[in-house]
Design a protein around this motif. Structure first.
Motif, PDB file in Angstrom:
ATOM      1  N   ASP A  26      52.437  34.635  35.097  1.00  0.00           N
ATOM      2  CA  ASP A  26      52.429  35.692  36.120  1.00  0.00           C
ATOM      3  C   ASP A  26      51.021  36.247  36.315  1.00  0.00           C
ATOM      4  OD1 ASP A  26      55.164  35.390  36.387  1.00  0.00           O
ATOM      5  OD2 ASP A  26      55.673  37.113  35.131  1.00  0.00           O
ATOM      6  N   LEU A  27      50.282  36.407  35.221  1.00  0.00           N
ATOM      7  CA  LEU A  27      48.893  36.864  35.326  1.00  0.00           C
ATOM      8  C   LEU A  27      48.041  35.845  36.080  1.00  0.00           C
ATOM      9  CD1 LEU A  27      48.387  38.282  31.721  1.00  0.00           C
ATOM     10  CD2 LEU A  27      48.526  39.628  33.831  1.00  0.00           C
ATOM     11  N   GLU A  28      48.263  34.565  35.768  1.00  0.00           N
ATOM     12  CA  GLU A  28      47.531  33.502  36.466  1.00  0.00           C
ATOM     13  C   GLU A  28      47.741  33.611  37.971  1.00  0.00           C
ATOM     14  OE1 GLU A  28      47.337  28.596  36.415  1.00  0.00           O
ATOM     15  OE2 GLU A  28      49.218  29.622  35.936  1.00  0.00           O
ATOM     16  N   LYS A  43      44.904  35.278  43.378  1.00  0.00           N
ATOM     17  CA  LYS A  43      44.957  35.943  44.689  1.00  0.00           C
ATOM     18  C   LYS A  43      43.788  36.899  44.906  1.00  0.00           C
ATOM     19  CE  LYS A  43      50.023  35.811  44.678  1.00  0.00           C
ATOM     20  NZ  LYS A  43      51.267  36.623  44.536  1.00  0.00           N
ATOM     21  N   THR A  44      42.929  37.067  43.895  1.00  0.00           N
ATOM     22  CA  THR A  44      41.837  38.041  44.006  1.00  0.00           C
ATOM     23  C   THR A  44      40.598  37.404  44.614  1.00  0.00           C
ATOM     24  OG1 THR A  44      40.894  37.556  41.826  1.00  0.00           O
ATOM     25  CG2 THR A  44      42.704  39.153  41.916  1.00  0.00           C
ATOM     26  N   ASP A  45      39.656  38.270  45.004  1.00  0.00           N
ATOM     27  CA  ASP A  45      38.414  37.755  45.594  1.00  0.00           C
ATOM     28  C   ASP A  45      37.261  37.706  44.599  1.00  0.00           C
ATOM     29  OD1 ASP A  45      37.847  40.411  45.302  1.00  0.00           O
ATOM     30  OD2 ASP A  45      37.548  40.839  47.442  1.00  0.00           O
ATOM     31  N   TYR A  46      37.534  38.008  43.329  1.00  0.00           N
ATOM     32  CA  TYR A  46      36.471  37.952  42.325  1.00  0.00           C
ATOM     33  C   TYR A  46      36.685  36.833  41.304  1.00  0.00           C
ATOM     34  CZ  TYR A  46      39.948  40.857  39.874  1.00  0.00           C
ATOM     35  OH  TYR A  46      41.098  41.344  39.329  1.00  0.00           O
ATOM     36  N   LYS A  78      37.359  32.082  35.383  1.00  0.00           N
ATOM     37  CA  LYS A  78      35.931  32.175  35.692  1.00  0.00           C
ATOM     38  C   LYS A  78      35.753  33.075  36.902  1.00  0.00           C
ATOM     39  CE  LYS A  78      31.834  29.393  36.762  1.00  0.00           C
ATOM     40  NZ  LYS A  78      31.291  28.022  36.922  1.00  0.00           N
ATOM     41  N   VAL A  79      34.778  33.996  36.814  1.00  0.00           N
ATOM     42  CA  VAL A  79      34.521  34.890  37.941  1.00  0.00           C
ATOM     43  C   VAL A  79      33.586  34.213  38.938  1.00  0.00           C
ATOM     44  CG1 VAL A  79      34.915  36.927  36.520  1.00  0.00           C
ATOM     45  CG2 VAL A  79      32.576  36.044  36.790  1.00  0.00           C
ATOM     46  N   LYS A  80      33.652  34.658  40.172  1.00  0.00           N
ATOM     47  CA  LYS A  80      32.810  34.100  41.227  1.00  0.00           C
ATOM     48  C   LYS A  80      31.360  34.542  41.060  1.00  0.00           C
ATOM     49  CE  LYS A  80      36.326  33.666  44.853  1.00  0.00           C
ATOM     50  NZ  LYS A  80      36.791  34.149  46.171  1.00  0.00           N
ATOM     51  N   ALA A  81      30.471  33.803  41.691  1.00  0.00           N
ATOM     52  CA  ALA A  81      29.065  34.186  41.714  1.00  0.00           C
ATOM     53  C   ALA A  81      28.940  35.604  42.269  1.00  0.00           C
ATOM     54  CB  ALA A  81      28.268  33.208  42.562  1.00  0.00           C
ATOM     55  N   GLY A  82      28.073  36.387  41.665  1.00  0.00           N
ATOM     56  CA  GLY A  82      27.922  37.781  42.068  1.00  0.00           C
ATOM     57  C   GLY A  82      28.661  38.740  41.153  1.00  0.00           C
ATOM     58  N   TYR A  83      29.518  38.183  40.282  1.00  0.00           N
ATOM     59  CA  TYR A  83      30.239  38.993  39.302  1.00  0.00           C
ATOM     60  C   TYR A  83      29.911  38.480  37.899  1.00  0.00           C
ATOM     61  CZ  TYR A  83      33.143  40.431  43.273  1.00  0.00           C
ATOM     62  OH  TYR A  83      33.586  40.926  44.472  1.00  0.00           O
ATOM     63  N   THR A  84      30.169  39.292  36.909  1.00  0.00           N
ATOM     64  CA  THR A  84      30.015  38.874  35.514  1.00  0.00           C
ATOM     65  C   THR A  84      31.298  39.184  34.761  1.00  0.00           C
ATOM     66  OG1 THR A  84      29.159  41.006  34.746  1.00  0.00           O
ATOM     67  CG2 THR A  84      27.543  39.378  35.542  1.00  0.00           C
ATOM     68  N   GLN A 113      46.913  46.372  38.927  1.00  0.00           N
ATOM     69  CA  GLN A 113      45.500  46.715  38.776  1.00  0.00           C
ATOM     70  C   GLN A 113      44.593  45.526  39.076  1.00  0.00           C
ATOM     71  OE1 GLN A 113      44.312  49.681  38.500  1.00  0.00           O
ATOM     72  NE2 GLN A 113      46.346  50.626  38.273  1.00  0.00           N
ATOM     73  N   ILE A 114      45.004  44.333  38.666  1.00  0.00           N
ATOM     74  CA  ILE A 114      44.227  43.128  38.963  1.00  0.00           C
ATOM     75  C   ILE A 114      44.064  42.966  40.470  1.00  0.00           C
ATOM     76  CG2 ILE A 114      44.400  40.588  38.982  1.00  0.00           C
ATOM     77  CD1 ILE A 114      45.593  40.873  36.098  1.00  0.00           C
ATOM     78  N   GLY A 115      45.116  43.279  41.213  1.00  0.00           N
ATOM     79  CA  GLY A 115      45.089  43.103  42.662  1.00  0.00           C
ATOM     80  C   GLY A 115      44.173  44.056  43.390  1.00  0.00           C
ATOM     81  N   VAL A 116      43.994  45.258  42.853  1.00  0.00           N
ATOM     82  CA  VAL A 116      43.165  46.268  43.536  1.00  0.00           C
ATOM     83  C   VAL A 116      41.808  46.457  42.888  1.00  0.00           C
ATOM     84  CG1 VAL A 116      45.210  47.481  44.371  1.00  0.00           C
ATOM     85  CG2 VAL A 116      44.151  48.189  42.201  1.00  0.00           C
ATOM     86  N   LEU A 117      41.535  45.719  41.801  1.00  0.00           N
ATOM     87  CA  LEU A 117      40.301  45.908  41.042  1.00  0.00           C
ATOM     88  C   LEU A 117      39.080  45.613  41.902  1.00  0.00           C
ATOM     89  CD1 LEU A 117      39.748  46.541  37.955  1.00  0.00           C
ATOM     90  CD2 LEU A 117      39.192  44.117  37.754  1.00  0.00           C
ATOM     91  N   GLN A 118      38.049  46.438  41.716  1.00  0.00           N
ATOM     92  CA  GLN A 118      36.781  46.239  42.403  1.00  0.00           C
ATOM     93  C   GLN A 118      35.654  46.237  41.388  1.00  0.00           C
ATOM     94  OE1 GLN A 118      36.779  49.373  45.426  1.00  0.00           O
ATOM     95  NE2 GLN A 118      37.614  47.930  46.907  1.00  0.00           N
TER      96      GLN A 118
END
Length: 345
Positions: free
Chosen positions: A263-265, A270-273, A288-294, A336-341
């Motif tokens: 479910d977490l996967e 669905k996130t943008d990070y 793995k996070v996208k470029a621009g994030y750590t 929280q994963i869905g709205v995280l910034q």
């Protein structure tokens, strides 16, 4: 404030009420004198489950692994394992320190190695080379995102080791997760391995302990090595009782942890990070996070929302589900994963 949701590891579990009650009622003796009946029961129970002759209760999986390696090697030998293996990366260089052996590292797919990878790395008899003496597998593979070996994959590796005069050890820190995921039989494992380390303090939820399984001869040798390592415990039946309770009550429920991880996967994808998530097979989620994030930035943002997790690299994050994580906690985490910034760099 709502409860902290701790995904850092399945080692953070707390004993359940039933486990604590069982521990307090345990019959105990001095295990160094081999007189603790509950320790003997645990060792016999696991040995029987996995088709092995004997077992040895130890404080940790690191200890059971390092005892096994010392049992199966001599100084100037070489151990073959994947480059992500816990015995190599996370046991403080114990192979070199305790056994004076070198390590030949393979590059498996998510930590899963094959006979074809092993064959060219077995050293010929040559004065310039260490003697290849041991292959170590890990099931599930921690750094591989909980990837599982099946018995069908293990069998040819075992055949190769027997034909080549090598011992085969299994770091089974999360072996019961693999068994629940694959449906393989625990009883069949004894056919293939010279040693198996079973951790009780991860998904099974016991507070302390691992058991090394092997032949009666191997375990007699292991008892002395355990003493050398400072692992001889006294009235350790109180801890062994927790392991017995876990085996009787906490194995089937591992499937719930696997569902929570899946479910977490789905939420992370669905996130943008998030760049990608390793395929989830058991209770470990590595993304793995996208470029621009750590990883550090994502972990910090989640912590602000009461969610703890850990990094496996500068751009990779790990969640581990366990019996301390409820369905309600998963729902909160997914929200929280869905709205995280996370902060960008």
């Amino acid at each position: 404030m709502e409860d902290i949701i701790d995904f850092r590891s399945d080692t953070v579990t707390q004993p359940t009420a039933g486990m604590l009650a069982t521990m307090m009622q345990a019959k105990v003796g001095d295990d160094v004198y081999e007189e603790d009946p509950t320790v003997k029961e645990l060792e016999k129970k696991l040995a029987s489950m996995f088709g092995m002759e004997a077992g040895l209760f130890c404080p940790s999986g690191t200890m059971t692994n390092q005892i096994a390696i010392k049992c199966f090697t001599q100084p100037m030998d070489e151990v073959i394992c994947d480059q992500t293996a816990h015995v190599y990366r996370y046991e403080v260089g114990g192979i070199a320190f305790h056994s004076q052996a070198s390590v030949r590292l393979l590059h498996g797919e998510r930590g899963i190695i094959t006979p074809e990878m092993i064959i060219p790395e077995i050293n010929e008899d040559n004065i310039h080379y260490p003697d290849s003496s041991l292959v170590v597998l890990e099931n599930t593979v921690n750094k591989g995102g909980g990837a599982c070996y099946t018995l069908a994959q293990i069998a040819p590796i075992s055949e190769l080791c027997k034909a080549s005069g090598l011992k085969l050890h299994l770091d089974g820190a999360r072996l019961f997760n693999a068994l629940v995921a694959t449906g393989d039989s625990a009883a069949d494992y004894g056919k293939y391995f010279d040693g198996i380390s079973i951790c009780l303090s991860k998904g099974l939820g016991a507070p302390v302990g691992s058991v090394l399984l092997g032949s009666a001869e191997t375990i007699r040798k292991a008892i002395k090595i355990r003493k050398l390592f400072g692992g001889g415990m006294r009235q350790s039946g109180f801890l062994a009782a927790a392991g017995i309770y876990a085996l009787d009550h906490h194995v089937d429920r591992l499937a719930e942890d696997h569902k929570h991880a899946a479910d977490l996967e789905s939420a992370l994808l669905k996130t943008d990070y998030v760049h990608h998530v390793m395929p989830v097979e058991t209770n470990i989620v590595i993304f793995k996070v996208k470029a621009g994030y750590t990883a550090k930035g994502v972990i910090a943002a989640l912590k602000e929302q009461g969610i703890l997790c850990g990094a496996t690299g500068i751009d990779t994050v790990r969640f581990v589900t366990h019996l301390g994580i409820s369905g309600e906690m998963i729902a909160r985490a997914i929200k929280q994963i869905g709205v995280l910034q996370p902060e960008r760099i």
